[in-house]
Design an enzyme around this catalytic site. Sequence first.
Site, PDB file in Angstrom:
ATOM      1  N   SER A  29      50.532  38.033  41.662  1.00 29.30           N
ATOM      2  CA  SER A  29      49.974  39.274  41.104  1.00 29.30           C
ATOM      3  C   SER A  29      51.086  40.212  40.638  1.00 29.30           C
ATOM      4  O   SER A  29      51.023  40.791  39.554  1.00 29.30           O
ATOM      5  CB  SER A  29      49.152  39.999  42.174  1.00 29.30           C
ATOM      6  OG  SER A  29      48.017  39.245  42.509  1.00 29.30           O
ATOM      7  N   ARG A 129      35.349  30.834  32.458  1.00 31.29           N
ATOM      8  CA  ARG A 129      35.241  32.039  33.294  1.00 31.29           C
ATOM      9  C   ARG A 129      34.775  33.258  32.494  1.00 31.29           C
ATOM     10  O   ARG A 129      35.052  33.371  31.300  1.00 31.29           O
ATOM     11  CB  ARG A 129      36.593  32.308  33.977  1.00 31.29           C
ATOM     12  CG  ARG A 129      36.984  31.167  34.903  1.00 31.29           C
ATOM     13  CD  ARG A 129      38.304  31.396  35.581  1.00 31.29           C
ATOM     14  NE  ARG A 129      38.251  32.505  36.529  1.00 31.29           N
ATOM     15  CZ  ARG A 129      39.314  32.956  37.192  1.00 31.29           C
ATOM     16  NH1 ARG A 129      40.497  32.430  36.988  1.00 31.29           N
ATOM     17  NH2 ARG A 129      39.188  33.951  38.043  1.00 31.29           N
ATOM     18  N   ASP A 327      41.324  35.362  47.862  1.00 34.26           N
ATOM     19  CA  ASP A 327      41.874  34.054  47.472  1.00 34.26           C
ATOM     20  C   ASP A 327      42.084  33.131  48.667  1.00 34.26           C
ATOM     21  O   ASP A 327      42.459  31.970  48.491  1.00 34.26           O
ATOM     22  CB  ASP A 327      43.209  34.246  46.738  1.00 34.26           C
ATOM     23  CG  ASP A 327      43.009  34.858  45.362  1.00 34.26           C
ATOM     24  OD1 ASP A 327      41.895  34.742  44.810  1.00 34.26           O
ATOM     25  OD2 ASP A 327      43.961  35.461  44.839  1.00 34.26           O
TER      26      ASP A 327
HETATM   27  C1  S3P Z   1      44.188  39.212  41.188  1.00 30.29           C
HETATM   28  C2  S3P Z   1      42.941  39.651  41.541  1.00 30.29           C
HETATM   29  C3  S3P Z   1      41.914  38.812  42.164  1.00 30.29           C
HETATM   30  C4  S3P Z   1      42.479  37.490  42.663  1.00 30.29           C
HETATM   31  C5  S3P Z   1      43.453  36.885  41.694  1.00 30.29           C
HETATM   32  C6  S3P Z   1      44.610  37.826  41.433  1.00 30.29           C
HETATM   33  C7  S3P Z   1      45.144  40.149  40.577  1.00 30.29           C
HETATM   34  O1  S3P Z   1      40.906  38.497  41.214  1.00 30.29           O
HETATM   35  O2  S3P Z   1      41.442  36.582  42.942  1.00 30.29           O
HETATM   36  O3  S3P Z   1      43.983  35.665  42.171  1.00 30.29           O
HETATM   37  O4  S3P Z   1      46.356  39.850  40.522  1.00 30.29           O
HETATM   38  O5  S3P Z   1      44.705  41.228  40.151  1.00 30.29           O
HETATM   39  P1  S3P Z   1      39.706  39.518  40.855  1.00 30.29           P
HETATM   40  O6  S3P Z   1      40.285  40.694  40.220  1.00 30.29           O
HETATM   41  O7  S3P Z   1      38.825  38.733  39.910  1.00 30.29           O
HETATM   42  O8  S3P Z   1      39.034  39.839  42.142  1.00 30.29           O
END
Ligand code: S3P
Length: 451
Positions: A29, A129, A327
């Site tokens: 992230s 998606r 996750d």
């Molecule tokens: C992430 C947000 C999450 C997570 C993804 C990384 C991010 O998804 O599942 O692996 O870096 O902002 P969502 O925003 O769809 O919840």
Amino acid sequence: MSGHGQPRPLTARKSPPLKGEAKVPGDKSISHRALILGALSVGETKVRGLLEGEDVLATAAAMRAFGAEVTRGADGEWSIHGVGTGGFAEPSDVIDCGNAGTGVRLIMGAMATTPITATFTGDASLRSRPMGRVTDPLALFGTASYGRRGGKLPMTLVGAADPVPVRYTLPMASAQVKSAVLLAGLNAPGETVVVEGEATRDHTERMLRGFGADVRVEETSEGRVITLKGQPELRPQSIDVPRDPSSAAFPVCAALIVEGSDVLVPNIGLNPTRAGLFETLRDMGADLTYENVRDEGGEPVADIRARFSPDMQGISVPEDRAASMIDEYPILSVVAANARGRTEMRGVKELRVKESDRIDAMAKGLRANGVSVDEGDDWWTVEGRGPGGVPGGATVAAQLDHRIAMSFLCLGMASAKPVTVDDASPIATSFPIFETLMTGLGADLAEGHPA
Ligand code: S3P
């Protein structure tokens, strides 16, 4: 990129005790955000410890396509010469984000308020998606989007020429959607406001502040209200990316279920919006300790020690913890299968729209390996078989999902018979050194199907 080559089956067998230090790669992230904010600032941003996985490399390539200069030095330090907020150039080709939902959604936000047109695509997983969750709020700024039916990629976005600031209440707990709106707000005049009912990972807010943007966060009865003042001049930064708690989850959980294990996973970011899994494991009775707890750049960091934990009990995971471990449910379900009693996971319908439908992918694979699973639209339960009690013996479909592949390989390390994943190549999206690291600890992983 994963999903483009031949499938690569990989088999995990009951492993000897896992021992040693597991240095997992940089946070996915934070790596995406460092590249994007670096590209939107004026001057040179330096990034150390960037995750060099396929997802992040796709974002680096995209930033080049939008006009930033992005290079990797021989010492592994990345350099980004940004073009400034609103400075993105129109890409001359389609932007392929590979498997990366975070990459595509954040980049869509980052270009949405600049008067340029860009077309995005990805692999079969990403093309399935939903993107409407991002293009709906971006439309409020004045951004047009043309995708396939159901808001799917490939999709073309036409950035707003005269963006207006937006106030948006998130209809789901999603840091990606929150971040897309905030990044779009960077090039809109006035204040853009995002309201989130449940706190999701806050790396975008923290990093925007680090780059000099004016971001206010208030806790109100509506939830967290995040206010960004538009059109700042972002100042380049020097960023050390912490190691990824979502990757740490795999050696940690494998150590908890493989008899005799004792593994140290150093330098893991324990930002409370990310650390829900570790709390849950402790609630289950895991022998998991934080050592050398410290503060680095405003984020709590610790070394995590995980030891084989034969006394773990299934629990009902608090629903309000879901966003902080979203996750990690696949690997939690593997631990749950090796605990005693039932583990209940509720309020998790977001799992159905990840790189795969993760409830479906885990339920099918766990059942094939002798574990009982029950499921509904936004919940699932796993019946624990006790330590080492999972029969194993099946091949499971990774469904182009790195976390599904890694979860089942960890399952195989503690099961009576081998567990095979039909295609381990997606692991390279987030954790390219997974196999080397796990075999270095002692895991029995081998190419192909069992003989
Ligand atoms: C992430 C947000 C999450 C997570 C993804 C990384 C991010 O998804 O599942 O692996 O870096 O902002 P969502 O925003 O769809 O919840």
